[in-house]
Motif scaffolding. Structure first.
Motif, mmCIF file in Angstrom:
data_model
loop_
_atom_site.group_PDB
_atom_site.id
_atom_site.type_symbol
_atom_site.label_atom_id
_atom_site.label_comp_id
_atom_site.label_asym_id
_atom_site.label_seq_id
_atom_site.Cartn_x
_atom_site.Cartn_y
_atom_site.Cartn_z
ATOM 1 N N GLN A 189 0.826 -1.214 0.000
ATOM 2 C CA GLN A 189 0.000 0.000 0.000
ATOM 3 C C GLN A 189 0.857 1.259 0.000
ATOM 4 O O GLN A 189 0.630 2.197 -0.765
ATOM 5 C CB GLN A 189 -0.909 0.010 1.233
ATOM 6 N N ILE A 190 1.845 1.275 0.891
ATOM 7 C CA ILE A 190 2.711 2.450 0.997
ATOM 8 C C ILE A 190 3.459 2.678 -0.315
ATOM 9 O O ILE A 190 3.502 3.799 -0.835
ATOM 10 C CB ILE A 190 3.698 2.282 2.166
ATOM 11 N N ASN A 191 4.025 1.615 -0.871
ATOM 12 C CA ASN A 191 4.783 1.767 -2.104
ATOM 13 C C ASN A 191 3.902 2.138 -3.289
ATOM 14 O O ASN A 191 4.340 2.856 -4.196
ATOM 15 C CB ASN A 191 5.567 0.479 -2.399
ATOM 16 N N THR A 192 2.645 1.689 -3.288
ATOM 17 C CA THR A 192 1.714 2.072 -4.349
ATOM 18 C C THR A 192 1.427 3.568 -4.300
ATOM 19 O O THR A 192 1.377 4.241 -5.341
ATOM 20 C CB THR A 192 0.411 1.273 -4.229
ATOM 21 N N VAL A 193 1.247 4.108 -3.102
ATOM 22 C CA VAL A 193 1.022 5.551 -2.972
ATOM 23 C C VAL A 193 2.266 6.321 -3.389
ATOM 24 O O VAL A 193 2.179 7.345 -4.079
ATOM 25 C CB VAL A 193 0.591 5.906 -1.532
ATOM 26 N N TYR A 194 3.428 5.852 -2.980
ATOM 27 C CA TYR A 194 4.670 6.484 -3.440
ATOM 28 C C TYR A 194 4.728 6.511 -4.971
ATOM 29 O O TYR A 194 5.064 7.534 -5.584
ATOM 30 C CB TYR A 194 5.885 5.734 -2.906
ATOM 31 N N ASP A 195 4.415 5.378 -5.592
ATOM 32 C CA ASP A 195 4.469 5.293 -7.055
ATOM 33 C C ASP A 195 3.565 6.336 -7.706
ATOM 34 O O ASP A 195 3.929 6.951 -8.711
ATOM 35 C CB ASP A 195 4.065 3.897 -7.528
#
Length: 344
Positions: free
Chosen positions: A283-289
């Motif tokens: 989830q965190i990395n998807t938002v970063y992306d």
């Protein structure tokens, strides 16, 4: 393969014929300042220090093209013009070469694997507030130092996830040995046990020496901080980057089998000690992306980054890549009192 992965205020701006022009950024993209016919990069930056710092304060990052930076000494000279105080790296998670005070090579990391979004030394009590990235030699493909606005990331993350991390903070656990990850000397500047323990006490790190002489540490840090100048709330941590689920699957499997789940070179947890599930890391990395902005490196480029306002990453690349990083202007954003102790 595994060893390659883990080791190893001045006068205001004066008018000038070449004052530099700012390219209007696309929506969400940081500005680019174009320099032309520069014979002395440090002098050029020194004259424009206030302008550059204002752009960093407004946008979180600014890129200067055309400076012709060629050596670490060029970067050191620029650092002293634009920053107040270099920062000596401590608690490094991967090896890198030291070129000068505050000036380092990029962290040793396999070129075919990206480095996920993070804030430099966000797990230390005192961290650099300003980063300088300088491209001495660009890669032939990929290798961008991408950026993301941490205040925008915070707003986009699920409220329940933010609430828990803001309430509990996060834990970083580390295991130091002579085979995997940064060594004691690379992280603490010494391998003397008494000196390492003194550093841990002063920096709110719990520690325990293992029967084989290796060191394990655990430190609790806030996940959300207020920017020391603007007061904006920022998602400021390395919860996703240093988590086991961000490792390449084959690397994680090997390390767990070899060292056990508690012996990983680094891992992150909720502030109460609960594991962070794979889906939360994703989830965190998807938002970063979704908030990532990238621009290819050109030889001689300089990027100034507000380390609290802006996260950064490194994309996979091919060919040579020589990007020097400088750390400057230390701050202590929302840090706990120093209560490091020997673990029971």
């Amino acid at each position: 393969m595994l060893s390659a992965l883990f080791r190893k205020r001045p006068a205001p701006e004066a008018p000038a014929q070449n004052a530099g022009s700012t390219t209007p950024p696309a929506p969400g993209a940081p500005p680019v300042l174009q320099a032309e016919a520069v014979s002395d990069a440090a002098a050029w930056v020194g004259v424009r220090r206030d302008r550059l710092r204002d752009l960093v304060a407004e946008h979180g990052v600014v890129t200067v093209q055309g400076l012709g930076l060629r050596t670490p000494a060029d970067v050191e000279a620029v650092l002293h013009q634009v920053a107040d105080r270099p920062v000596t790296e401590r608690e490094a998670f991967a090896a890198r070469d030291r070129h000068a005070e505050g000036v380092y090579s990029s962290s040793a990391w396999p070129p075919n694997q990206p480095m996920c979004m993070h804030h430099e030394l966000s797990y230390t009590l005192e961290c650099p507030s300003l980063l300088l990235f300088a491209c001495l030699e660009p890669p032939t493909e990929g290798g961008a130092t991408a950026v993301a606005d941490s205040a925008a990331v915070l707003e986009a993350l699920p409220a329940e996830l933010v609430d828990r991390f803001e309430r509990e903070g996060w834990l970083l656990t580390r295991s130091y040995n002579d085979e995997i990850g940064a060594t004691l000397s690379q992280s603490f500047g010494t391998d003397d046990h008494d000196a390492v323990e003194a550093y841990c006490r002063a920096n709110a790190i719990d520690w325990s020496w293992q029967p084989d002489g290796s060191l394990r540490t655990r430190q609790h840090r806030p996940a959300v901080v207020r920017h020391p100048e603007s007061g904006r709330r920022c998602w400021f941590n390395q919860i996703a980057f240093l988590n086991e689920w961000t490792m390449a699957p084959e690397v994680r499997e090997f390390l767990v089998e070899e060292y056990g789940p508690d012996g990983l070179p680094f891992n992150t947890r909720y502030g109460n000690g609960d594991p962070v599930p794979r889906e939360v890391v994703e989830q965190i990395n998807t938002v970063y992306d979704a908030h990532t902005v990238r621009r290819p490196w050109n030889s001689g480029d300089l990027m100034l980054v507000d380390n609290i306002r802006t996260a950064h990453s490194r994309e996979a690349y091919q060919g040579p890549r020589d990007v020097v990083v400088a750390l400057a202007d230390p701050v202590r954003p929302d840090r706990p009192s120093a209560t490091g102790r020997a673990a029971a």
